[in-house]
Write a protein that holds these residues in place. Structure first.
Motif, short mmCIF file in Angstrom:
data_model
loop_
_atom_site.label_atom_id
_atom_site.label_comp_id
_atom_site.label_asym_id
_atom_site.label_seq_id
_atom_site.Cartn_x
_atom_site.Cartn_y
_atom_site.Cartn_z
N ILE A 305 0.84 -1.21 0.00
CA ILE A 305 0.00 0.00 0.00
C ILE A 305 0.87 1.25 0.00
N GLU A 306 1.93 1.24 0.82
CA GLU A 306 2.82 2.39 0.89
C GLU A 306 3.50 2.65 -0.45
N LYS A 307 3.99 1.60 -1.09
CA LYS A 307 4.67 1.75 -2.38
C LYS A 307 3.70 2.18 -3.47
N ALA A 308 2.49 1.65 -3.45
CA ALA A 308 1.48 2.03 -4.46
C ALA A 308 1.11 3.51 -4.32
N GLN A 309 0.97 3.99 -3.10
CA GLN A 309 0.67 5.41 -2.89
C GLN A 309 1.83 6.29 -3.34
N ALA A 310 3.06 5.84 -3.09
CA ALA A 310 4.23 6.63 -3.50
C ALA A 310 4.33 6.72 -5.02
N ALA A 311 3.91 5.64 -5.73
CA ALA A 311 3.96 5.63 -7.19
C ALA A 311 2.69 6.15 -7.83
N ASP A 312 1.72 6.57 -7.01
CA ASP A 312 0.42 7.07 -7.50
C ASP A 312 -0.29 6.00 -8.34
#
Length: 532
Positions: A305-312
């Protein structure tokens, strides 16, 4: 006196060089007329619905049924390029007959294909049903095989995670140096000419490097997000398996305790109690493993979830059940915590494509699957993935065969790339007679035939190996070379599919499905010619 040689008359300026009716330009059994007749049987309501929802004012669109037939015929004769299709509508008599002497612009053709790609791919089942109705599909022997097709991207535009980090640091250092140089030049010019400029214009060298750095950071973030999502899915599968094992162990303990309570004599009570204690200890260990696996799965989910939010990007949920018809995705190599390893790669041009080993060496492409019926080489199921190995494609392709045709094939044939214990057990559970090679065979050599009764302790691979070494198994498995492999030769060699035109997994899947649809149309047309 020798008579002079005569030739057929030739007058390029003749007014009616062709017959007045375009229908007379082609023979009566031409593929164009077959397609025009078939188009009347196809349900194109999904395509017409898009036009009905639009404002009726403005420039009139081309007839959707004509555009569908135009694309199908172009793919049938190996002309997928929209510009080549437009040129053919001017120069090729068959195309002019098909379009009613209309010449759609290549941009109209390309836009129509992109907008209605899903609806066009949905015609696969309709054409397959027409082939079944004509008696061209029996599902007696179905061969499954895959081929690697190049993506519309260069393998030299792919970059590993390790190289991304190094290049990013290098670009940051170059940008910092250019900024210092720009500040020095600005100070010198201000001292010489005064402060006449705004001072916020970036030099061309700096802008180019900044654009590269932005693209690199975006690709790295997307690669890390994809790796984290893959890691979370694997952790979720491990946790689910561990919880199922813990539940089974707990059920065994309950059964053992019930059996001990029902025993009559003391000896049986003692033996049953010892067995129940051993099972209880194993159940406790299984419960601890399940809790530990669930904890790791939760940590992996939070990282995804954290990585997906960082990559939009869209936030993944590994707890959602996987669609049985979904094709497998590539498994990027990750560390124990879910970070991509140094050799994990991502392509800048087509991020969904992957480095694969093809017949001509390593390519940037996709793994294209096809299940082919043995009667008339009709394709009964297709799929595309960026997973290099064929092993995980067997079950999804089997599900697609059932979804498309409504039944299981009598025999399913596939090479050693599809063989795994899970694939064999899935076939046995469904009652499917599968023939999956357990090892790669040398060309021209057959395995040693099996003799005598089968051992009782054979595992799934052992049972499959013994079945393939029987005379009947060898005869059925040999059909694979004359069922599936010629289809790929016809698509790639005769019709010229050496590289996809579209980019992205979903669009490539639609393009591969179009190739399969037109392959089946060609087979149906030839069968009709033979029947007449």
């Amino acid at each position: 006196m020798r008579k002079p040689k005569t030739f057929r008359p030739w007058n390029p300026e003749q007014t009616l060089l062709l017959p007045p009716s375009p229908v007379e330009w082609l023979p009566a059994n031409h593929l164009v007329f077959f397609l025009l007749d078939m188009a009347a049987e196809l349900d194109l309501s999904a395509i017409y619905a898009v036009y009905e929802a639009r404002d009726p004012r403005g420039v009139k669109a081309y007839e959707p049924r004509m555009m569908v037939v135009l694309l199908l015929y172009a793919y049938c004769v190996g002309i997928p390029s929209s510009r080549r299709i437009e040129r053919a509508c001017w120069e090729d008599a068959a195309f002019r007959v098909l379009t009613g002497n209309q010449q759609p612009d290549h941009s109209r053709i390309s836009d129509f294909r992109l907008v209605h790609l899903d609806a066009l791919a949905g015609l696969f089942v309709q054409v397959l049903r027409l082939c079944q109705k004509a008696g061209l599909v029996s599902l007696g022997n179905v061969a499954l095989d895959g081929t690697k097709v190049k993506a519309n991207a260069s393998k030299h535009k792919a970059m590993s995670h390790e190289r991304m980090l190094k290049t990013e640091a290098q670009l940051e250092a170059e940008i910092a140096a250019l900024l210092r140089k720009a500040e020095l030049i600005d100070a010198q010019e201000d001292a010489r000419y005064g402060k006449g400029k705004r001072g916020d214009e970036l030099p061309k060298e700096l802008q180019r490097r900044q654009d590269r750095l932005d693209a690199l950071r975006k690709a790295r973030a997307e690669l890390e997000a994809e790796a984290a999502a893959d890691h979370a899915r694997r952790r979720e599968q491990q946790a689910s398996t561990a919880e199922e094992q813990a539940a089974e162990a707990a059920a065994q303990v309950a059964d053992a305790e019930a059996a001990t309570a029902a025993a009559d004599n003391g000896k049986s009570d003692a033996e049953g109690g010892a067995a129940a204690q051993a099972l209880a200890k194993e159940a406790q260990q299984a419960e601890r493993r399940a809790r530990s696996a669930r904890g790791r799965a939760e940590l992996a989910r939070k990282l995804a979830i954290e990585k997906a939010q960082a990559a939009d990007l869209t936030i993944p949920d590994p707890r959602i059940d996987v669609d049985p018809l979904a094709m497998p995705s590539r498994n990027l190599p990750t560390t124990a915590v879910g970070e991509p390893k140094a050799n994990a790669q991502r392509n800048f041009t087509d991020p969904d494509s992957h480095i694969l080993k093809g017949g001509d060496g390593w390519i940037q492409g996709y793994n294209c699957q096809a299940a082919v019926d043995g009667d008339h080489q009709i394709i009964v199921a297709v799929g595309v993935s960026n997973q290099a190995s064929d092993q995980h494609h067997f079950v999804p392709m089997l599900e697609r065969i059932v979804a498309n045709t409504g039944q299981l094939p009598a025999n399913m044939i596939a090479d050693a790339g599809y063989c795994s214990t899970s694939s064999i057990e899935a076939s046995e559970q469904r009652g499917l007679d599968a023939y999956l090679s357990t090892s790669r065979q040398e060309h021209g050599k057959r395995p040693r035939p099996s003799r005598g009764p089968a051992p009782r302790d054979l595992d799934a691979r052992g049972r499959m190996d013994r079945k393939l070494r029987s005379k009947a198994g060898q005869a059925i498995y040999a059909l694979r070379k004359i069922i599936a492999e010629p289809v790929f030769g016809q698509i790639k060699g005769a019709r010229g599919l050496d590289r996809f035109l579209l980019r992205g997994l979903e669009k490539v899947d639609g393009e591969w499905t179009l190739m399969a649809i037109t392959h089946n149309i060609g087979k149906r047309h030839r069968a009709a010619l033979v029947a007449t």
